[in-house]
Design a protein around this motif. Structure first.
Motif, short mmCIF file in Angstrom:
data_model
loop_
_atom_site.label_atom_id
_atom_site.label_comp_id
_atom_site.label_asym_id
_atom_site.label_seq_id
_atom_site.Cartn_x
_atom_site.Cartn_y
_atom_site.Cartn_z
N GLY A 83 11.61 -6.48 7.93
CA GLY A 83 11.17 -6.69 6.55
C GLY A 83 10.36 -5.53 6.01
N LEU A 84 9.42 -5.04 6.80
CA LEU A 84 8.56 -3.96 6.31
C LEU A 84 9.29 -2.63 6.24
CD1 LEU A 84 5.19 -4.77 8.16
CD2 LEU A 84 5.77 -5.20 5.77
N ASP A 85 10.31 -2.45 7.11
CA ASP A 85 11.07 -1.20 7.08
C ASP A 85 11.82 -1.05 5.76
OD1 ASP A 85 10.24 -0.90 9.65
OD2 ASP A 85 12.08 -1.66 10.55
N ARG A 86 12.07 -2.17 5.10
CA ARG A 86 12.88 -2.13 3.89
C ARG A 86 12.02 -2.23 2.63
NH1 ARG A 86 16.61 -6.82 4.21
NH2 ARG A 86 16.14 -7.49 6.32
N LEU A 87 10.71 -1.98 2.80
CA LEU A 87 9.79 -2.16 1.67
C LEU A 87 9.29 -0.82 1.14
CD1 LEU A 87 7.77 -4.06 0.04
CD2 LEU A 87 6.20 -3.68 1.94
N THR A 88 9.23 -0.70 -0.20
CA THR A 88 8.46 0.39 -0.79
C THR A 88 7.46 -0.22 -1.77
OG1 THR A 88 10.18 0.67 -2.48
CG2 THR A 88 10.21 2.21 -0.63
N VAL A 89 6.29 0.40 -1.86
CA VAL A 89 5.25 -0.06 -2.77
C VAL A 89 4.88 1.09 -3.69
CG1 VAL A 89 2.94 -1.08 -2.94
CG2 VAL A 89 4.35 -1.53 -0.93
N HIS A 90 4.75 0.82 -4.98
CA HIS A 90 4.33 1.86 -5.92
C HIS A 90 2.87 2.22 -5.66
CE1 HIS A 90 3.51 4.02 -9.62
NE2 HIS A 90 4.82 4.12 -9.76
N ARG A 103 -6.18 1.26 -5.40
CA ARG A 103 -4.72 1.28 -5.54
C ARG A 103 -4.07 1.51 -4.18
NH1 ARG A 103 -3.65 -0.29 -10.91
NH2 ARG A 103 -5.59 0.16 -11.98
N PHE A 104 -2.87 0.97 -4.04
CA PHE A 104 -2.18 1.03 -2.75
C PHE A 104 -2.05 2.46 -2.22
CE2 PHE A 104 0.74 0.14 0.59
CZ PHE A 104 0.61 -1.21 0.85
N GLY A 105 -1.77 3.40 -3.15
CA GLY A 105 -1.56 4.79 -2.73
C GLY A 105 -2.80 5.45 -2.16
N GLU A 106 -3.98 4.85 -2.40
CA GLU A 106 -5.21 5.45 -1.88
C GLU A 106 -5.48 5.07 -0.43
OE1 GLU A 106 -8.69 5.06 -4.60
OE2 GLU A 106 -7.30 3.86 -5.80
N LEU A 107 -4.86 3.96 0.01
CA LEU A 107 -5.22 3.39 1.31
C LEU A 107 -5.13 4.35 2.49
CD1 LEU A 107 -3.74 -0.21 0.93
CD2 LEU A 107 -6.14 0.46 0.88
N PRO A 108 -4.13 5.24 2.53
CA PRO A 108 -4.06 6.12 3.71
C PRO A 108 -5.24 7.08 3.84
CG PRO A 108 -1.93 6.05 2.59
CD PRO A 108 -2.93 5.39 1.69
N ARG A 109 -5.99 7.33 2.74
CA ARG A 109 -7.15 8.23 2.87
C ARG A 109 -8.36 7.42 3.31
NH1 ARG A 109 -4.76 10.04 -1.86
NH2 ARG A 109 -6.32 9.05 -3.18
N ARG A 110 -8.60 7.43 4.61
CA ARG A 110 -9.54 6.50 5.22
C ARG A 110 -10.97 6.64 4.71
NH1 ARG A 110 -11.02 3.38 9.69
NH2 ARG A 110 -13.06 4.01 10.41
N GLY A 111 -11.47 7.86 4.73
CA GLY A 111 -12.86 8.07 4.34
C GLY A 111 -13.12 7.60 2.92
N ALA A 112 -12.25 8.04 2.01
CA ALA A 112 -12.42 7.67 0.60
C ALA A 112 -12.29 6.17 0.43
CB ALA A 112 -11.38 8.41 -0.23
N ARG A 154 3.37 3.53 8.32
CA ARG A 154 4.81 3.65 8.07
C ARG A 154 5.12 4.76 7.07
NH1 ARG A 154 7.82 -0.88 9.31
NH2 ARG A 154 6.59 -2.09 10.77
N THR A 155 6.03 5.64 7.42
CA THR A 155 6.39 6.69 6.48
C THR A 155 7.34 6.11 5.44
OG1 THR A 155 8.08 7.31 8.05
CG2 THR A 155 6.11 8.67 8.02
N GLY A 156 7.17 6.58 4.22
CA GLY A 156 8.07 6.15 3.16
C GLY A 156 7.70 4.83 2.51
N LEU A 157 6.64 4.18 3.02
CA LEU A 157 6.25 2.89 2.44
C LEU A 157 5.79 3.06 1.00
CD1 LEU A 157 5.40 -0.17 2.87
CD2 LEU A 157 3.14 0.72 3.39
N ILE A 158 4.94 4.06 0.77
CA ILE A 158 4.40 4.27 -0.56
C ILE A 158 5.33 5.22 -1.31
CG2 ILE A 158 2.41 5.12 -1.85
CD1 ILE A 158 0.74 4.36 0.67
#
Lengths: 326, 454
Positions: free
Chosen positions: B108-115, B163-172, B225-229
Motif C-alpha cells: 500500500g505505501l509503495d503505491r502512495l504519493t503525498v503532495h 506540511r508533509f514535505g517538511e517532515l524529512p528535515r528532522r531538526g527543523a 521511502r523514496t518518491g513518497l513526497i
C-alpha cells in the motif's frame, strides 16, 4: 463520515501515559510460537501434585485483536503476573493458570494461541512473552471467541473437575460478539478436529459450563454497548462490565473469591482488598464491576438473603450456585 | 478493461466521487468499483483527511476500511495520491498500511504519493481536538477525535501549519513540533483543564517534551521511502490513464454548505477536484458521481429531519455508536435534503447504494414548517420541498437553515418497495439520472443502470 481507528491507534501509541517499554519488546513473537499452536493438542492438563494437592484450573483468555487497542498488552504486562498472587490472597490454595490468546479466525494468522497450566508466576510470564499480539481482528464486530470457548470445553482436562467434581474458572476478555457458530472448517484447520457440523455458540457454552464457571469481562463502559447484550443472552449474570481494564485481574480474583466462598460477601471482599493496600479509586471500580453479579447471586453484602447462597462444599460442581439449578 | 486506448495511448478519464448526504453513503465501494470497471491507474484524494473511513469488500471476502490510502488499493498496481487539500496523519498511515497488509495487500505505501504541501496532524493537534470536544460536554459538535479540525483552526488563525514535505528535515521539524506543542497548549484556554477521565492522557501528552521526537522516530518507516513526497503525483497519474477522485465526508457536512456548526473543516463538494484538474490543464472527460444511500444516516449530532426508529434495525458494518463521534443515526431517504445537496454540488449521475436493505417503503418528500427562513423553498401547498443555499460563506444563513430543519415535521410518502422501482422513483424526484446502483458491499454488487460516459 468519520472513522478514527488508525489515528486512534497511532495516538495511543504515542501517548506518554503508556509504559515506556514498547510493546514489541515485551511480545517478541512475530508469529504464533510453536509451543502455543493449538493444532493437534489433545488435552491441556491441570494436575494435582505433592506440592499442589488441591489444584484449581483457571483459564485466562485474552482478546488480542486491534479493537482492544493496548488493553491485552497492559493486562499481560502489568496485571496477569500478579494474578496468581491475587488468587492466593483470595483463598485459593493451588491455582493453576493457563493463558490463551484469542483473535479473529477470518483475518488473523494466529487466531488461537494456548499456553500450559502453570502454578508459578514466572512460568506464566513466559507464556505471555511467547504469545504473539497480532492486533488484527475482524471488521464485522465479531471475534473468534467461540474458538477459545470450544478449546476450553473439549481440550482441557483438570483434576479439580475429574477427581473432585469441582469446576474450574474461565475468564474471557473482549469487546465484541462471538461468531454465532464454531466453524467446522476453522476447527479442522486450527485444531485438527473433525466435526460433523458447525456448532452454535450457545451449545458450546453449555458444554463448557459442565467443567468451567465461565465469565466474560468487558474492559470499560465505552465498549460495553457494542457487545453486552449478545453476551448476556449467552452467559447471563456472568458478563461483567468493568470501569477500567486495569482492574481485570482484581475483578477476576474477586469473582473466584466470591464463588469459592473464600469471602462471605462483597463487603468482606472490599475489606480484604483494602487491607491488601488497594487504593480507594481502584477499589471502587472493582466493587462496581462486581456488584451486579454479587447481587444476582445473593452476595452483595448487607442483603438479608445471604443464607440462600450456599458456600460451595465441593459437591455441587464448584463455582457459584446457579439459580436455575443448571 | 485495458488501461490503454485503442491507439496504445493511455485513455484519459477523470471520475469524481462525492457523498451527497452526511457521509457513510458508500464512497469507498463505489471508488473500488470504478477503479475495476474503468481500469483506473490511480485514486486521488482531494478533501478531508485521516478521519475518512471508506469500507471496501473484495470479491473473495476480504475487507479494509480505507482512511488515507485510496479505496482502489485492493486492485494491484493502482496508486494513491494525497493532494495538498488532504489533512494527513502520517502515523495513522503506517497503522492503516499494517491493517491493509493483514487484508492481503502489503505494498500500500509503495503505491502512495503525498503532495509536499499537505497539512500534517501532529499528536498535539489530536490531543487538543479531543480536549476541546470533551470541554463541550453535551454541546458536542461530533468530532472524529482525529485532529483535522485543530490543524485547520491553526491554519485559519494564521498559524504556520506543518506540511508533509517538511517532515524529512528532522531538526527543523523538531523545532516546529515544539512550537506547535506550545501553540496548541496556549490556544486551549479553559479546555486544557477539563474535568473528564479521558482528559488526563491528552494533557500528559501536551506536557511531555519527548513526544515530538518519539513521534518523528515512529515515522521513520514512512519517511524513509523514496518518491513518497511528490508535487507532481497527480500529473503523473492523469498522464498514465483513468483516475478516480475519491471525496471524503458528505456535501451536507461541507464547511460552508453544511448546517453550521455541525459541519467539518473541509470542502466536501467536487470543487477541489475540479480545481486540481483545471490547474493541471486537464481537458479530458470528467464525470461527477454523487453517492446517496437509499435511506438516511448521520453519524453524530446535528439536524436530521428524517431520523426515525423504524430504520434502526439495519445492519452497519463499519460504524458504531462508540467512540468520539457519537451515535450512528438512521432515518428515511430525504428528498428535500438531497435536492439541496445537488443544488450546491451538481453531479452528472447518482450512485444509489444499500438498495438491498432500505427498511420501510417510506421516504420523506417534504417538510411541514411553521417557522420561516429565507432558505426554505416551498411548493404551492406551502410545504418545504427543498432548501436554498445562501450567499457564499454566509454561516449565519447556514446556521438558521440548520435550526429551522430541527423544527420541521417530515411529510411521509410511499416509496417503491422493489429496488429497481426505487431507483426510478429517486431519479424522478431528484431530476438526476441514477447511473449506478448497489445492493451489497462488494464491487460485484454494483451495476451500471446507465453509463454516463457513452
Amino acid at each position: 463520515m468519520g472513522y478514527g481507528s488508525y489515528s486512534h491507534a497511532a495516538h495511543e501509541a504515542i501517548t506518554s501515559a503508556r509504559a515506556a517499554l514498547p510493546r514489541q519488546a515485551v511480545f517478541k513473537q512475530t508469529a504464533c510460537h510453536p509451543l502455543m499452536n493449538p493444532h493437534g493438542i489433545r488435552f491441556r492438563e491441570s494436575r494435582d501434585s505433592a506440592v499442589h494437592p488441591e489444584s484449581l484450573g483457571v483459564v485466562f483468555a485474552l482478546d488480542v485483536t486491534g479493537s482492544m487497542g493496548a488493553i491485552p498488552d497492559q493486562i499481560a504486562r502489568r496485571e496477569l503476573p500478579a494474578f496468581m498472587t491475587s488468587l492466593m490472597d483470595c483463598g485459593v490454595r493451588d491455582p493453576q493458570v493457563l493463558f490463551m490468546a484469542v483473535g479473529d479466525a477470518y483475518s488473523d494468522k494466529a487466531p488461537l494461541q494456548v499456553g500450559q497450566f502453570e502454578s508459578e508466576a514466572d512460568k506464566m510470564d513466559q507464556w505471555l512473552t511467547w504469545s504473539f499480539l497480532e492486533g488484527g481482528g475482524g471488521a464485522l464486530g465479531s471475534e473468534s471467541y467461540e474458538l477459545g470457548l470450544y478449546f476450553a470445553a473439549r481440550h482441557i482436562d483438570m483434576d479439580c473437575f475429574r477427581l473432585r467434581g469441582k469446576r474450574g474458572y474461565l475468564f474471557m476478555t473482549g469487546d465484541e460478539s462471538p461468531y454465532p457458530r464454531v466453524s467446522r472448517q476453522q476447527v479442522k484447520a486450527l485444531l485438527g478436529d473433525e466435526l460433523d457440523d458447525d456448532l452454535p455458540v450457545a451449545v458450546i457454552i453449555q458444554e463448557l459450563q459442565r467443567s468451567f464457571e465461565p465469565f466474560f469481562l468487558i474492559p470499560d463502559q465505552k465498549r460495553r454497548a457494542r457487545c453486552e447484550r449478545g453476551w448476556r443472552d449467552l452467559m447471563g449474570d456472568n458478563v461483567i462490565a468493568m470501569d477500567d481494564p486495569a482492574d481485570t485481574c482484581a475483578v477476576a480474583a474477586g469473582l473466584v473469591a466470591l464463588c469459592e466462598g473464600a469471602v462471605a460477601d462483597l463487603d468482606a471482599l472490599a475489606a480484604r482488598l483494602k487491607a491488601s493496600g488497594m487504593d480507594r479509586k481502584r477499589l471502587g471500580g472493582v466493587m462496581r464491576a462486581l456488584t451486579p453479579f454479587a447481587a444476582a447471586t445473593g452476595r452483595a453484602g448487607g442483603w438479608p438473603a445471604l443464607e440462600e447462597a450456599p458456600v460451595p462444599d465441593g459437591t455441587d460442581g464448584g463455582g457459584h450456585h446457579r439459580p436455575d439449578g443448571a | 478493461m485495458s488501461r490503454a486506448g485503442r491507439a496504445g495511448r493511455p485513455r484519459r478519464e477523470a471520475w469524481i466521487v462525492v457523498d451527497l448526504g452526511f457521509g457513510d453513503a458508500g464512497k469507498g465501494a463505489t471508488v473500488d468499483f470504478l477503479v475495476r470497471d474503468r481500469g483506473a491507474v490511480g485514486v486521488a484524494r482531494f478533501s478531508g483527511g485521516a478521519q475518512a473511513g471508506h469500507r471496501v469488500v473484495t470479491p473473495d471476502g476480504r475487507s479494509h476500511v480505507f482512511s488515507q490510502l485510496g479505496a482502489g488499493s485492493f486492485v494491484p498496481g493502482v496508486r494513491t495520491h494525497l493532494s495538498a487539500d488532504v489533512v494527513t496523519h502520517p502515523l495513522a498511515l503506517l497503522f492503516e498500511a499494517a491493517a491493509l497488509a493483514r487484508a492481503g495487500v502489503s505494498d500500500g505505501l509503495d503505491r502512495l504519493t503525498v503532495h509536499p504541501d499537505a497539512p500534517v496532524i501532529t499528536p498535539f493537534h489530536q490531543a487538543a481536538g479531543r480536549l476541546r470536544e470533551l470541554a463541550r460536554g453535551d454541546g458536542a459538535h461530533g468530532t472524529c477525535g482525529v485532529g483535522v479540525g485543530e490543524v485547520m483552526r491553526q491554519a485559519t488563525a494564521g498559524g504556520a501549519v506543518l506540511r508533509f514535505g517538511e517532515l524529512p528535515r528532522r531538526g527543523a521539524t523538531l523545532r516546529r513540533l515544539a512550537a506547535a506543542q506550545e501553540e496548541v497548549r496556549a490556544s486551549l484556554g479553559h479546555a486544557l483543564g477539563v474535568d473528564h477521565p479521558d482528559a488526563a492522557a491528552e494533557r500528559a501528552l501536551l506536557d511531555d517534551p519527548q513526544v515530538g521526537a518519539r513521534w518523528l522516530e515512529a515515522l521513520q518507516p514512512l519517511l524513509g521511502r523514496t518518491g513518497l513526497i511528490a508535487a507532481d503525483g497527480l500529473e503523473r497519474l492523469l498522464a498514465a490513464g483513468p483516475v478516480v477522485f475519491e471525496g471524503a465526508q458528505g456535501v451536507l457536512l461541507d464547511e460552508w454548505r453544511g448546517f453550521h456548526p455541525h459541519t467539518t473543516w473541509s470542502t466536501c463538494t467536487t470543487a477541489n477536484a475540479e480545481r486540481l484538474l483545471a490547474e493541471r490543464s486537464y481537458d479530458g472527460p470528467v464525470t461527477r458521481l454523487g453517492v446517496l444511500r437509499s435511506y438516511g444516516v448521520r453519524h453524530g449530532p446535528g439536524p436530521f429531519p428524517s431520523e426515525h426508529a423504524a430504520w434502526d434495525g439495519l445492519a452497519e458494518a463499519a460504524n458504531d455508536d462508540v467512540g468520539w463521534q457519537g451515535r450512528f443515526r438512521r432515518g428515511a431517504f430525504d428528498v428535500p435534503l438531497a435536492r439541496y445537496a445537488l443544488s450546491v454540488c451538481p453531479v452528472d449521475g447518482l450512485a444509489l447504494t444499500h438498495l438491498d436493505q432500505r427498511g420501510p417503503a417510506r421516504a420523506v418528500t417534504a417538510y411541514r414548517a411553521t417557522s420561516d427562513v429565507a432558505g426554505f423553498v416551498r411548493d404551492d401547498r406551502g410545504d418545504v420541498v427543498s432548501l436554498r443555499p445562501g450567499p457564499p460563506k454566509d454561516l449565519e444563513w447556514q446556521q438558521a437553515l440548520g435550526q429551522a430543519l430541527d423544527a420541521v415535521t417530515p411529510r411521509w410518502a410511499e416509496a417503491p418497495e422493489r429496488s429497481a422501482g426505487f431507483a426510478g422513483w429517486a431519479e424522478a424526484a431528484l431530476a438526476v439520472p441514477v447511473a449506478l446502483t448497489s445492493s451489497g458491499p462488494a464491487a460485484s454488487d454494483r451495476r451500471w443502470r446507465q453509463e454516463p460516459l457513452r
